[in-house]
Design a protein around this motif. Structure first.
Motif, mmCIF file in Angstrom:
data_model
loop_
_atom_site.group_PDB
_atom_site.id
_atom_site.type_symbol
_atom_site.label_atom_id
_atom_site.label_comp_id
_atom_site.label_asym_id
_atom_site.label_seq_id
_atom_site.Cartn_x
_atom_site.Cartn_y
_atom_site.Cartn_z
ATOM 1 N N THR A 169 0.965 -1.190 0.029
ATOM 2 C CA THR A 169 0.099 0.070 0.017
ATOM 3 C C THR A 169 0.888 1.317 -0.063
ATOM 4 O O THR A 169 2.188 1.090 0.207
ATOM 5 N N ASP A 170 0.262 2.452 -0.308
ATOM 6 C CA ASP A 170 1.087 3.660 -0.179
ATOM 7 C C ASP A 170 0.828 4.092 1.435
ATOM 8 O O ASP A 170 0.076 3.615 2.322
ATOM 9 N N SER A 209 -0.968 6.106 2.726
ATOM 10 C CA SER A 209 -2.479 6.643 3.088
ATOM 11 C C SER A 209 -3.245 5.183 3.144
ATOM 12 O O SER A 209 -4.479 5.206 3.764
ATOM 13 N N GLN A 227 -4.008 2.811 0.360
ATOM 14 C CA GLN A 227 -4.537 2.412 -0.983
ATOM 15 C C GLN A 227 -3.624 1.265 -1.394
ATOM 16 O O GLN A 227 -2.509 1.141 -1.442
ATOM 17 N N ARG A 271 -9.173 0.582 -0.102
ATOM 18 C CA ARG A 271 -8.093 1.266 0.515
ATOM 19 C C ARG A 271 -8.109 0.666 1.995
ATOM 20 O O ARG A 271 -9.387 0.223 2.313
ATOM 21 N N THR A 324 -4.993 2.375 9.861
ATOM 22 C CA THR A 324 -4.200 3.451 9.772
ATOM 23 C C THR A 324 -2.847 3.288 10.503
ATOM 24 O O THR A 324 -2.996 2.833 11.389
#
Length: 277
Positions: free
Chosen positions: A147-148, A150, A152, A167, A171
């Motif tokens: 993922t990035d 954020s 995603q 996504r 977090t």
């Protein structure tokens, strides 16, 4: 002379009267039936009997108390030694499980660290990276997710290449993103499969910033195997609990307890690095 004789005679009579007053011993000797002891009330005789019984009871207690004290000391010593032995045994068992978990994570972290250097990630060639990660999954059973920062997703080897990816709802904290080494997360429910799992993750930086987060999705059954291989005796129940106090694996009835909060006494007394209570 007559008066003197009368006076002397009076003294003799008086002395005779005093001298013939029978003593208690004389009464008992002359007529045992009239002894005052026979005429004492029954209460006095009973009082004498109770005194004897009390003396016997005190004598028995004087003999028994040292024996009871010695027996209590022996039992207390045995209980103390048994408690120390059980605490030592449980502590060693917990240490063995911790070492086994660390050993398993060390291997996972090594694979994650190597994969994070893939040129396909740096070149954004996510299709080829998906093929590379899928081969790793075939060999080692490690599901890869990329993922990035954020959340995603770009790659998820649970799904075929080209599948639309969501996504991530998880977090990352600032401390996790600041890490330069792989780390393990707490218990979570997989977003795609809904399975109980945890993650081994590492941030990938570019120009000093976090560009990607590479992770392996690990099922809690992996920790369950660690407990099974530890050879836990039947007398013990062992659990692996994450930092949030959630049970990740358990030697008894794992399906019932995995994903639930640990008991309050465990959470209250297991805040340090190690110990027993």
């Amino acid at each position: 002379a007559g008066k003197a004789g009368d006076s002397a005679c009076g003294r003799l009579v008086s002395a005779a009267v005093l001298g013939h007053a029978p003593s208690v011993s004389e009464q008992a000797a002359s007529d045992p039936a009239k002894t005052p002891l026979r005429d004492e009330p029954a209460e006095a005789r009973h009082r004498t009997g109770r005194s004897v019984r009390e003396h016997l009871a005190l004598f028995t207690a004087a003999l028994a108390v040292p024996i009871l004290l010695f027996a209590a000391f022996v039992l207390w010593t045995l209980a103390t030694n048994q408690r120390a032995r059980l605490e030592q045994e449980a502590s060693e068992l917990a240490q063995d499980i911790a070492v086994a978990v660390d050993r398993d994570l060390t291997g996972v972290f090594a694979s994650l660290d190597v994969l994070s250097t893939s040129a396909y990630i740096i070149g954004r060639d996510f299709e080829r990276f998906h093929r590379q990660a899928s081969e790793l999954q075939r060999r080692q059973g490690l599901v890869t997710v990329l993922t990035d920062a954020s959340g995603q997703q770009f790659v998820n080897t649970r799904l075929p290449w080209g599948t639309s990816l969501p996504r991530s709802t998880r977090t990352w904290s600032a401390a996790e993103l600041a890490s330069e080494r792989p780390f393990a997360t707490d218990f979570l429910i997989g977003q795609v499969t809904g399975t109980k799992q945890y993650l081994a993750a590492i941030p990938i930086r570019e120009n000093g910033k976090v560009a990607f987060v590479l992770m392996f999705s690990l099922p809690v059954e992996r920790l369950q195997r660690v407990l099974q291989e530890a050879g836990i005796p039947e007398a013990y129940t062992a659990s692996i609990v994450d930092r949030a106090g959630i049970v990740m694996a358990r030697s008894r009835r794992p399906d019932e307890f995995a994903g639930k909060s640990a008991t309050p006494d465990l959470l209250e007394n297991s805040k340090g690095q190690q110990g027993t209570w």
